[in-house]
Design a protein around this motif. Structure first.
Motif, PDB file in Angstrom:
ATOM      1  N   UNK A 122       0.827  -1.198   0.000  1.00  0.00           N
ATOM      2  CA  UNK A 122       0.000   0.000   0.000  1.00  0.00           C
ATOM      3  C   UNK A 122       0.864   1.252   0.000  1.00  0.00           C
ATOM      4  N   UNK A 123       0.250   2.385  -0.308  1.00  0.00           N
ATOM      5  CA  UNK A 123       0.974   3.646  -0.375  1.00  0.00           C
ATOM      6  C   UNK A 123       1.693   4.005   0.911  1.00  0.00           C
ATOM      7  N   UNK A 124       1.003   3.864   2.047  1.00  0.00           N
ATOM      8  CA  UNK A 124       1.612   4.238   3.322  1.00  0.00           C
ATOM      9  C   UNK A 124       2.765   3.306   3.684  1.00  0.00           C
ATOM     10  N   UNK A 135       6.702   4.178   4.168  1.00  0.00           N
ATOM     11  CA  UNK A 135       7.400   3.806   5.399  1.00  0.00           C
ATOM     12  C   UNK A 135       8.663   3.013   5.069  1.00  0.00           C
ATOM     13  N   UNK A 136       8.540   2.058   4.143  1.00  0.00           N
ATOM     14  CA  UNK A 136       9.700   1.265   3.724  1.00  0.00           C
ATOM     15  C   UNK A 136      10.745   2.162   3.073  1.00  0.00           C
ATOM     16  N   UNK A 148      16.966   6.104   5.782  1.00  0.00           N
ATOM     17  CA  UNK A 148      17.681   6.169   7.066  1.00  0.00           C
ATOM     18  C   UNK A 148      18.815   5.143   7.099  1.00  0.00           C
ATOM     19  N   UNK A 149      18.536   3.936   6.610  1.00  0.00           N
ATOM     20  CA  UNK A 149      19.564   2.890   6.572  1.00  0.00           C
ATOM     21  C   UNK A 149      20.746   3.321   5.703  1.00  0.00           C
ATOM     22  N   UNK A 150      20.457   3.816   4.503  1.00  0.00           N
ATOM     23  CA  UNK A 150      21.519   4.250   3.596  1.00  0.00           C
ATOM     24  C   UNK A 150      22.283   5.430   4.178  1.00  0.00           C
ATOM     25  N   UNK A 169      16.591   3.390  -3.390  1.00  0.00           N
ATOM     26  CA  UNK A 169      15.558   2.402  -3.711  1.00  0.00           C
ATOM     27  C   UNK A 169      15.802   1.122  -2.934  1.00  0.00           C
ATOM     28  N   UNK A 170      14.735   0.617  -2.316  1.00  0.00           N
ATOM     29  CA  UNK A 170      14.807  -0.625  -1.522  1.00  0.00           C
ATOM     30  C   UNK A 170      13.704  -1.542  -2.030  1.00  0.00           C
TER      31      UNK A 170
END
Length: 117
Positions: free
Chosen positions: A2-4, A8-9, A15-17, A58-59
């Motif tokens: 979903x969009x949300x 979030x992902x 943040x991870x990168x 991109x993840x």
């Protein structure tokens, strides 16, 4: 997804990168673009001697490198460089640049003042 949950992902990936880049090169030159959803632009900017590098983060599992690189290139201003950072599950981050931008980084990284033989 979903969009949300997709947003979030995406934010978690940024943040991870950002954390990984900070470990490797320091945080003083990395800036996340927290308003890019509303205003557009790349996900983060990295200041370098070769110019600002505009990074799309991109993840996802399946790559769409040229689509993503077009996104990054659309955000570039003032002779900056475009890059895509991508990580599928259970793999390391990789970065994609055009050949021209890669060569710009390599030229800028050359030592100065060395004699040619």
């Amino acid at each position: 997804m979903s969009g949300k949950s997709s947003r979030t992902k995406g934010a978690a990936a940024e943040r991870e990168l950002s954390g990984r880049l900070t470990e490797l090169i320091g945080n003083q030159i990395i800036k996340r673009n927290l308003s890019q959803t509303r205003e557009g632009g790349a996900d983060m900017h990295i200041t370098s001697t070769a110019g600002t590098i505009f990074v799309e983060c991109k993840r996802v599992e399946k790559a769409a490198i040229h689509t993503w690189l077009n996104q990054a290139e659309a955000a570039v201003t003032d002779n900056g460089l475009a890059a895509v950072a991508w990580r599928p599950s259970r793999r390391d981050w990789c970065v994609v640049l055009t050949l021209e931008d890669f060569c710009t980084l390599v030229r800028e990284a050359q030592p100065t003042g060395e004699k040619k033989e």
